[in-house]
Design an enzyme around this catalytic site. Structure first.
Site, PDB file in Angstrom:
ATOM      1  N   PRO A 175      83.671  53.064  33.722  1.00  0.00           N
ATOM      2  CA  PRO A 175      82.725  52.672  32.662  1.00  0.00           C
ATOM      3  C   PRO A 175      81.325  53.163  32.968  1.00  0.00           C
ATOM      4  O   PRO A 175      80.835  53.032  34.094  1.00  0.00           O
ATOM      5  CB  PRO A 175      82.799  51.140  32.679  1.00  0.00           C
ATOM      6  CG  PRO A 175      83.347  50.787  34.024  1.00  0.00           C
ATOM      7  CD  PRO A 175      84.242  51.906  34.423  1.00  0.00           C
ATOM      8  N   THR A 194      77.501  53.145  31.187  1.00  0.00           N
ATOM      9  CA  THR A 194      76.544  52.797  30.137  1.00  0.00           C
ATOM     10  C   THR A 194      75.677  54.006  29.814  1.00  0.00           C
ATOM     11  O   THR A 194      75.102  54.624  30.704  1.00  0.00           O
ATOM     12  CB  THR A 194      75.683  51.611  30.588  1.00  0.00           C
ATOM     13  OG1 THR A 194      76.510  50.443  30.653  1.00  0.00           O
ATOM     14  CG2 THR A 194      74.535  51.360  29.619  1.00  0.00           C
ATOM     15  N   HIS A 208      84.570  42.737  32.624  1.00  0.00           N
ATOM     16  CA  HIS A 208      83.554  43.153  33.593  1.00  0.00           C
ATOM     17  C   HIS A 208      83.162  41.945  34.443  1.00  0.00           C
ATOM     18  O   HIS A 208      82.365  41.107  34.025  1.00  0.00           O
ATOM     19  CB  HIS A 208      82.343  43.711  32.850  1.00  0.00           C
ATOM     20  CG  HIS A 208      81.419  44.522  33.695  1.00  0.00           C
ATOM     21  ND1 HIS A 208      81.390  44.442  35.071  1.00  0.00           N
ATOM     22  CD2 HIS A 208      80.457  45.440  33.366  1.00  0.00           C
ATOM     23  CE1 HIS A 208      80.469  45.264  35.550  1.00  0.00           C
ATOM     24  NE2 HIS A 208      79.892  45.889  34.530  1.00  0.00           N
ATOM     25  N   ASN A 244      79.022  43.803  39.434  1.00  0.00           N
ATOM     26  CA  ASN A 244      77.663  44.353  39.317  1.00  0.00           C
ATOM     27  C   ASN A 244      76.582  43.347  38.963  1.00  0.00           C
ATOM     28  O   ASN A 244      75.583  43.683  38.324  1.00  0.00           O
ATOM     29  CB  ASN A 244      77.646  45.510  38.318  1.00  0.00           C
ATOM     30  CG  ASN A 244      78.483  46.681  38.785  1.00  0.00           C
ATOM     31  OD1 ASN A 244      78.987  46.682  39.909  1.00  0.00           O
ATOM     32  ND2 ASN A 244      78.638  47.675  37.933  1.00  0.00           N
ATOM     33  N   TYR A 254      76.513  40.806  36.902  1.00  0.00           N
ATOM     34  CA  TYR A 254      76.417  40.279  35.544  1.00  0.00           C
ATOM     35  C   TYR A 254      76.974  38.846  35.489  1.00  0.00           C
ATOM     36  O   TYR A 254      77.239  38.240  36.522  1.00  0.00           O
ATOM     37  CB  TYR A 254      77.107  41.224  34.563  1.00  0.00           C
ATOM     38  CG  TYR A 254      76.397  42.560  34.467  1.00  0.00           C
ATOM     39  CD1 TYR A 254      75.073  42.640  34.006  1.00  0.00           C
ATOM     40  CD2 TYR A 254      77.010  43.740  34.869  1.00  0.00           C
ATOM     41  CE1 TYR A 254      74.398  43.856  33.937  1.00  0.00           C
ATOM     42  CE2 TYR A 254      76.347  44.963  34.803  1.00  0.00           C
ATOM     43  CZ  TYR A 254      75.039  45.012  34.338  1.00  0.00           C
ATOM     44  OH  TYR A 254      74.362  46.211  34.279  1.00  0.00           O
ATOM     45  N   ASN A 265      71.929  44.821  40.652  1.00  0.00           N
ATOM     46  CA  ASN A 265      71.246  43.857  39.788  1.00  0.00           C
ATOM     47  C   ASN A 265      70.815  42.606  40.549  1.00  0.00           C
ATOM     48  O   ASN A 265      70.919  41.488  40.038  1.00  0.00           O
ATOM     49  CB  ASN A 265      72.110  43.508  38.576  1.00  0.00           C
ATOM     50  CG  ASN A 265      72.175  44.636  37.571  1.00  0.00           C
ATOM     51  OD1 ASN A 265      71.156  45.197  37.185  1.00  0.00           O
ATOM     52  ND2 ASN A 265      73.379  44.994  37.158  1.00  0.00           N
ATOM     53  N   ARG A 276      80.046  59.098  37.425  1.00  0.00           N
ATOM     54  CA  ARG A 276      79.039  60.095  37.063  1.00  0.00           C
ATOM     55  C   ARG A 276      79.555  61.529  36.954  1.00  0.00           C
ATOM     56  O   ARG A 276      79.090  62.261  36.077  1.00  0.00           O
ATOM     57  CB  ARG A 276      77.855  60.012  38.025  1.00  0.00           C
ATOM     58  CG  ARG A 276      77.009  58.756  37.766  1.00  0.00           C
ATOM     59  CD  ARG A 276      75.672  58.813  38.466  1.00  0.00           C
ATOM     60  NE  ARG A 276      74.791  57.772  37.914  1.00  0.00           N
ATOM     61  CZ  ARG A 276      73.493  57.937  37.691  1.00  0.00           C
ATOM     62  NH1 ARG A 276      72.920  59.087  37.964  1.00  0.00           N
ATOM     63  NH2 ARG A 276      72.770  56.965  37.198  1.00  0.00           N
TER      64      ARG A 276
END
Length: 367
Positions: free
Chosen positions: A23, A25, A174, A177, A179, A234, A322
């Site tokens: 995934p 963003t 998800h 990370n 969240y 994060n 990436r």
């Protein structure tokens, strides 16, 4: 010997190879709606055995960045149909990553300008998010009330159902990370004293309830989960006992027979080994044994690393992020050991003044 390029079935999803597009963003969805440019982008990368979509917010409160897409309304689901149709037309498979950012947001992105929600009221430090007014420090969150938690679970379920109506082959929750779900998992963030805080079982409760509810709604064979046991992404400080925490999650979810568990090794998008930062080594093999199902690994995999991981059975498949941005034909390049194209700087998040296609759909494939 099994190779990276052999087919595999993960749950109910048949893959033509074991290279998964992770995934990513990209913030190219004005109005939270998928669009034709996004359909072109994903279709260009449909040779991946499976595409995991960019993170998609499951409710208005789940949004943390400008121009990220949603899946909480029928209109949003219909907009995603052009993406799934385009991927399927190229013979690909795609699942929707379901996302609630929790405290990684700003009041300017929240309904009515309210505070973001989290497990507790602990703010982040030096985490910026993109808002209509530009980059801003994430706002101080408020704790979710107990009576609000069923609504959060219902939002994941509704988004999962919308994903299936939109033609996705499945969904991924998800849980990584830093969240919302990880904000509940880690005792470095979660200071609750109710049924969703304190013990490992309590802190894991929300994630497990979300996964169980989504699996019941769309089928466990079309439900996956992403975890990142030791990432600091994060501003998510380490849990005091990450090994015990994440093994508990894996054991609790094992009976569901999910499509797969994707695990980020080390720091998301950064070092795989964090011992120099004082982080204890994590035993991913023990986590795999606790889960017992299809196993996907992620973070900085080169061609040689991916080939070896599948060949020696360390992973059933490998997810790569990436390199897929600048190499739409990454599977072919890996198969032929062809050179990889570098990223165009400053275009990852749709900030090019020349237009959103720059650094998005204009990377050439091999002749």
């Amino acid at each position: 010997m099994t190779t990276l390029f052999d087919p595999i079935t993960l749950g109910d999803i048949a893959l033509s190879n074991r290279i998964i597009m992770a995934p990513l963003t990209r913030t190219r969805a004005p109005g939270e709606l998928a669009n034709a440019l996004m359909a072109q982008y994903y279709a260009q990368r449909a040779s991946a055995g499976l595409i995991i979509s960019e993170a998609i917010q499951v409710c208005p409160e789940g949004r943390g960045y400008l121009h990220t897409p949603g899946l909480y309304t029928p209109e949003q689901a219909q907009a995603w149909r052009q993406v799934t149709d385009a991927v399927h037309a190229q013979g690909g498979r795609i699942i929707a990553q379901l996302w609630h950012v929790g405290r990684i947001s700003h009041e300017a992105l929240q309904p009515g300008g309210g505070a973001p929600v989290s497990s507790s009221n602990k703010p982040t430090h030096n985490v910026k998010v993109r808002t209509p007014e530009g980059a801003r420090m994430a706002s101080t969150p408020r704790p979710l009330r107990l009576d609000e938690i069923p609504g959060v679970i219902a939002a994941y379920v509704q988004a999962a159902r919308h994903a299936m109506a939109a033609g996705f082959d499945g969904v991924q929750i998800h849980g990584a990370n830093g969240y919302l779900l990880e904000q509940f998992l880690r005792d470095s963030i979660n200071e609750r004293t109710d049924a969703y805080g304190g013990t490992i079982a309590n802190r894991a409760r929300l994630l497990i309830e979300v996964v169980q509810a989504v699996a019941a709604a769309v089928g466990p064979g079309r439900t996956a989960l992403r975890l990142s046991p030791i990432t600091p992404a994060n501003d998510a400080p380490q849990d005091s006992n990450a090994q015990a925490l994440y093994e508990h999650v894996a054991r609790e979810l094992a009976p569901l027979k999910l499509a797969f568990l994707e695990v980020v090794e080390g720091a998301t998008g950064g070092p795989r080994d964090l011992t120099e930062q004082g982080v204890k080594p994590f035993d991913y093999a023990a986590l795999r044994r606790a889960f017992g199902g299809p196993w996907v690994l992620n973070n900085g995999y080169t061609r040689d690393m991916a080939l070896q991981a599948v060949a020696n059975g360390t992973a059933d498949a490998v997810s790569i992020g990436r390199p897929f941005i600048s190499n739409p034909d990454l599977v072919r390049r890996l198969r032929e050991n062809a050179p990889l194209q570098p990223l165009v700087g400053g275009t990852v998040y749709g900030v090019s003044p020349e237009g959103d296609a720059i650094g998005y759909t204009d990377y050439p494939a091999l002749a």
